[in-house]
Scaffold this active site. Structure first.
Site, PDB file in Angstrom:
ATOM      1  N   ASN A 133       0.779  -1.283  -0.224  1.00 53.61           N
ATOM      2  CA  ASN A 133       0.072   0.067  -0.044  1.00 53.61           C
ATOM      3  C   ASN A 133       0.882   1.295   0.138  1.00 53.61           C
ATOM      4  O   ASN A 133       1.535   1.707   0.798  1.00 53.61           O
ATOM      5  CB  ASN A 133      -1.011  -0.151   1.224  1.00 53.61           C
ATOM      6  CG  ASN A 133      -1.767   1.248   1.289  1.00 53.61           C
ATOM      7  OD1 ASN A 133      -1.780   2.120   0.396  1.00 53.61           O
ATOM      8  ND2 ASN A 133      -2.241   1.377   2.371  1.00 53.61           N
ATOM      9  N   TRP A 134       1.198   1.941  -1.141  1.00 52.68           N
ATOM     10  CA  TRP A 134       1.754   2.898  -1.093  1.00 52.68           C
ATOM     11  C   TRP A 134       1.356   4.363  -0.749  1.00 52.68           C
ATOM     12  O   TRP A 134       2.147   5.192  -0.710  1.00 52.68           O
ATOM     13  CB  TRP A 134       2.313   3.067  -2.794  1.00 52.68           C
ATOM     14  CG  TRP A 134       3.312   2.201  -3.428  1.00 52.68           C
ATOM     15  CD1 TRP A 134       3.663   0.933  -2.781  1.00 52.68           C
ATOM     16  CD2 TRP A 134       3.748   2.395  -4.619  1.00 52.68           C
ATOM     17  NE1 TRP A 134       4.729   0.277  -3.554  1.00 52.68           N
ATOM     18  CE2 TRP A 134       4.803   0.797  -4.873  1.00 52.68           C
ATOM     19  CE3 TRP A 134       3.598   2.962  -5.884  1.00 52.68           C
ATOM     20  CZ2 TRP A 134       5.394   0.881  -5.881  1.00 52.68           C
ATOM     21  CZ3 TRP A 134       4.305   2.737  -6.932  1.00 52.68           C
ATOM     22  CH2 TRP A 134       5.224   1.702  -7.052  1.00 52.68           C
ATOM     23  N   LYS A 135       0.189   4.369  -0.345  1.00 51.68           N
ATOM     24  CA  LYS A 135      -0.557   5.415   0.291  1.00 51.68           C
ATOM     25  C   LYS A 135      -0.275   6.623  -0.849  1.00 51.68           C
ATOM     26  O   LYS A 135      -0.270   6.650  -1.981  1.00 51.68           O
ATOM     27  CB  LYS A 135      -0.104   5.706   1.431  1.00 51.68           C
ATOM     28  CG  LYS A 135      -0.192   4.205   2.456  1.00 51.68           C
ATOM     29  CD  LYS A 135      -0.130   4.713   3.877  1.00 51.68           C
ATOM     30  CE  LYS A 135      -0.357   3.251   4.407  1.00 51.68           C
ATOM     31  NZ  LYS A 135      -0.272   3.363   5.951  1.00 51.68           N
ATOM     32  N   GLU A 162      -5.782  -4.798  10.597  1.00 49.43           N
ATOM     33  CA  GLU A 162      -4.739  -3.813  10.474  1.00 49.43           C
ATOM     34  C   GLU A 162      -4.982  -2.822  11.993  1.00 49.43           C
ATOM     35  O   GLU A 162      -5.694  -2.100  12.005  1.00 49.43           O
ATOM     36  CB  GLU A 162      -4.654  -2.808   9.529  1.00 49.43           C
ATOM     37  CG  GLU A 162      -4.338  -3.394   8.096  1.00 49.43           C
ATOM     38  CD  GLU A 162      -3.825  -2.444   7.102  1.00 49.43           C
ATOM     39  OE1 GLU A 162      -2.698  -2.693   6.686  1.00 49.43           O
ATOM     40  OE2 GLU A 162      -4.303  -1.471   6.874  1.00 49.43           O
ATOM     41  N   GLY A 203       2.731  -1.093   4.445  1.00 47.90           N
ATOM     42  CA  GLY A 203       3.105   0.432   3.870  1.00 47.90           C
ATOM     43  C   GLY A 203       4.270   0.888   3.910  1.00 47.90           C
ATOM     44  O   GLY A 203       4.805   0.522   2.606  1.00 47.90           O
ATOM     45  N   GLY A 204       4.958   1.330   4.900  1.00 49.08           N
ATOM     46  CA  GLY A 204       6.358   2.206   4.694  1.00 49.08           C
ATOM     47  C   GLY A 204       7.359   1.010   4.195  1.00 49.08           C
ATOM     48  O   GLY A 204       7.941   1.597   3.225  1.00 49.08           O
ATOM     49  N   GLY A 246       1.994   2.481  10.801  1.00 50.92           N
ATOM     50  CA  GLY A 246       3.019   3.322  10.641  1.00 50.92           C
ATOM     51  C   GLY A 246       3.720   4.020  11.782  1.00 50.92           C
ATOM     52  O   GLY A 246       4.119   4.994  12.005  1.00 50.92           O
ATOM     53  N   HIS A 292      -9.844   1.294   4.714  1.00 47.67           N
ATOM     54  CA  HIS A 292      -8.389   1.494   5.359  1.00 47.67           C
ATOM     55  C   HIS A 292      -8.684   2.378   6.544  1.00 47.67           C
ATOM     56  O   HIS A 292      -9.500   3.318   6.315  1.00 47.67           O
ATOM     57  CB  HIS A 292      -7.463   1.869   4.388  1.00 47.67           C
ATOM     58  CG  HIS A 292      -5.843   1.903   5.128  1.00 47.67           C
ATOM     59  ND1 HIS A 292      -5.446   3.159   5.711  1.00 47.67           N
ATOM     60  CD2 HIS A 292      -4.962   1.196   4.871  1.00 47.67           C
ATOM     61  CE1 HIS A 292      -4.458   2.698   6.179  1.00 47.67           C
ATOM     62  NE2 HIS A 292      -3.936   1.573   5.640  1.00 47.67           N
ATOM     63  N   GLU A 340      -6.921   4.759   7.563  1.00 47.88           N
ATOM     64  CA  GLU A 340      -6.851   6.303   7.268  1.00 47.88           C
ATOM     65  C   GLU A 340      -7.910   6.861   6.366  1.00 47.88           C
ATOM     66  O   GLU A 340      -8.174   7.866   6.605  1.00 47.88           O
ATOM     67  CB  GLU A 340      -5.574   6.457   6.364  1.00 47.88           C
ATOM     68  CG  GLU A 340      -4.418   6.127   7.115  1.00 47.88           C
ATOM     69  CD  GLU A 340      -3.218   5.554   6.304  1.00 47.88           C
ATOM     70  OE1 GLU A 340      -3.089   5.631   5.375  1.00 47.88           O
ATOM     71  OE2 GLU A 340      -2.289   5.119   7.278  1.00 47.88           O
ATOM     72  N   SER A 395       3.052  -1.718  10.414  1.00 46.68           N
ATOM     73  CA  SER A 395       4.540  -1.739  10.789  1.00 46.68           C
ATOM     74  C   SER A 395       5.374  -3.131  10.463  1.00 46.68           C
ATOM     75  O   SER A 395       6.058  -3.570  11.011  1.00 46.68           O
ATOM     76  CB  SER A 395       5.192  -1.406  12.206  1.00 46.68           C
ATOM     77  OG  SER A 395       4.360  -0.024  12.064  1.00 46.68           O
TER      78      SER A 395
HETATM   79  P1  PGA Z   1       2.609   0.404   7.441  1.00 46.88           P
HETATM   80  O1  PGA Z   1       1.149   0.493   6.962  1.00 46.88           O
HETATM   81  O2  PGA Z   1       3.192  -0.903   7.108  1.00 46.88           O
HETATM   82  O3  PGA Z   1       3.299   1.520   7.154  1.00 46.88           O
HETATM   83  O4  PGA Z   1       2.102   0.443   8.946  1.00 46.88           O
HETATM   84  C1  PGA Z   1       0.154  -0.200   6.392  1.00 46.88           C
HETATM   85  C2  PGA Z   1      -1.083  -0.070   5.975  1.00 46.88           C
HETATM   86  O5  PGA Z   1      -1.449   1.149   6.265  1.00 46.88           O
HETATM   87  O6  PGA Z   1      -1.563  -0.841   5.230  1.00 46.88           O
END
Ligand code: PGA
Length: 256
Positions: free
Chosen positions: A12-14, A171, A238-239, A177, A99, A101, A217
């Site tokens: 997930n590149w966001k 999640e 994500g990251g 994050g 998600h 976010e 994470s």
């Molecule tokens: P993260 O994000 O790996 O940076 O914690 C995961 C996500 O939000 O899908």
């Protein structure tokens, strides 16, 4: 013997990556993957602006493309929004919905997510449905209740024929994050609970084949511990997915 469940690692590149940086990252990832193939499903979810060229870049590599959101309406006067059909038309096979976010910053509820799942499934897009509790909910001990409520509200109205194209991603919001990760035991406990919840709604056949991914994470250093749990069928990253080598290492942390 039941069929082994599909294993999936999804990026997930966001809201990261310009066109050129994103395509360079995909090319780098593909070079790594061609040196050591994985039999598992690899999905990348770039921002809308890269979807078409990303789909073109990964054609014939086995990497699949996901969008990070869609609108619930088929089309119409919704300035700034993108429909499921548009995503499908540029080569996306999946869409991430629900998600945390989107829930936190854009006020999305499970009722709305249910509408989006319907829109996605109407055009044949598979869904990565995200759920998970906040830190306050975990500390209050209401995390199981909350996740059950999320899943029931978002998914209950669908036929098993639609749910078979849904991947669930657990999640925990406190792990996204933040550098904090659920322990392998915490992840396994919740994944088993999610499977039990799916079984209660859709029956054992669907519950046994639905991939349940962990997200929050995940990094090369903690991936193997999480990905070897019996009910953890992959990860939503994500990251660490923004660094080709890290994402590749996570893919290869899945048991072969
Ligand atoms: P993260 O994000 O790996 O940076 O914690 C995961 C996500 O939000 O899908």
């Amino acid at each position: 013997m039941p069929e082994p469940r599909e294993k999936i690692i999804a990026a997930n590149w966001k809201m990261n990556m310009t066109l050129h940086a994103g395509l360079a990252l995909l090319v780098e990832l593909n070079i790594l993957l061609s040196s050591k193939q994985s039999k598992h499903t690899v999905i990348v979810a770039p921002p809308f602006t890269l979807l078409q060229s990303a789909a073109h870049t990964v054609a014939e590599t086995g990497i699949k493309i996901a969008a990070q959101n869609c609108h619930q309406a088929k089309s119409g006067a919704y300035t700034g929004e993108v429909s499921a059909e548009m995503l499908q038309s540029v080569g996306a096979e999946y869409v991430i919905l629900g998600h945390s976010e989107r829930r936190q910053y854009f006020g999305e509820t499970d009722e709305l997510v249910a509408e989006k799942i319907k829109a996605a499934s109407n055009v044949g897009l598979k869904v990565i449905y995200c759920c998970g509790e906040s830190l306050a909910e975990r500390e209050a001990g209401t995390h199981f209740e909350l996740v059950k409520h999320q899943i029931t509200t978002a998914l209950k109205g669908f036929q098993p024929s639609i749910i078979k194209d849904v991947v669930v991603a657990y999640e925990p919001v406190w792990a996204i994050g933040t550098g904090l990760t659920a322990s392998p035991e915490q992840a396994q406990e919740m994944h088993a609970f999610i499977r039990e919840t799916l079984q209660g709604i859709f029956g054992a056949e669907i519950a046994n084949v639905t991939p349940i991914l962990y997200g929050g994470s995940m990094k090369p250093a903690n991936a193997a511990g999480l990905l070897t749990q019996p009910d953890v069928d992959g990860g939503l990253i994500g990251g660490a997915s923004l660094i080709a080598q890290d994402f590749f290492d996570i893919i290869h942390s899945l048991p072969a």
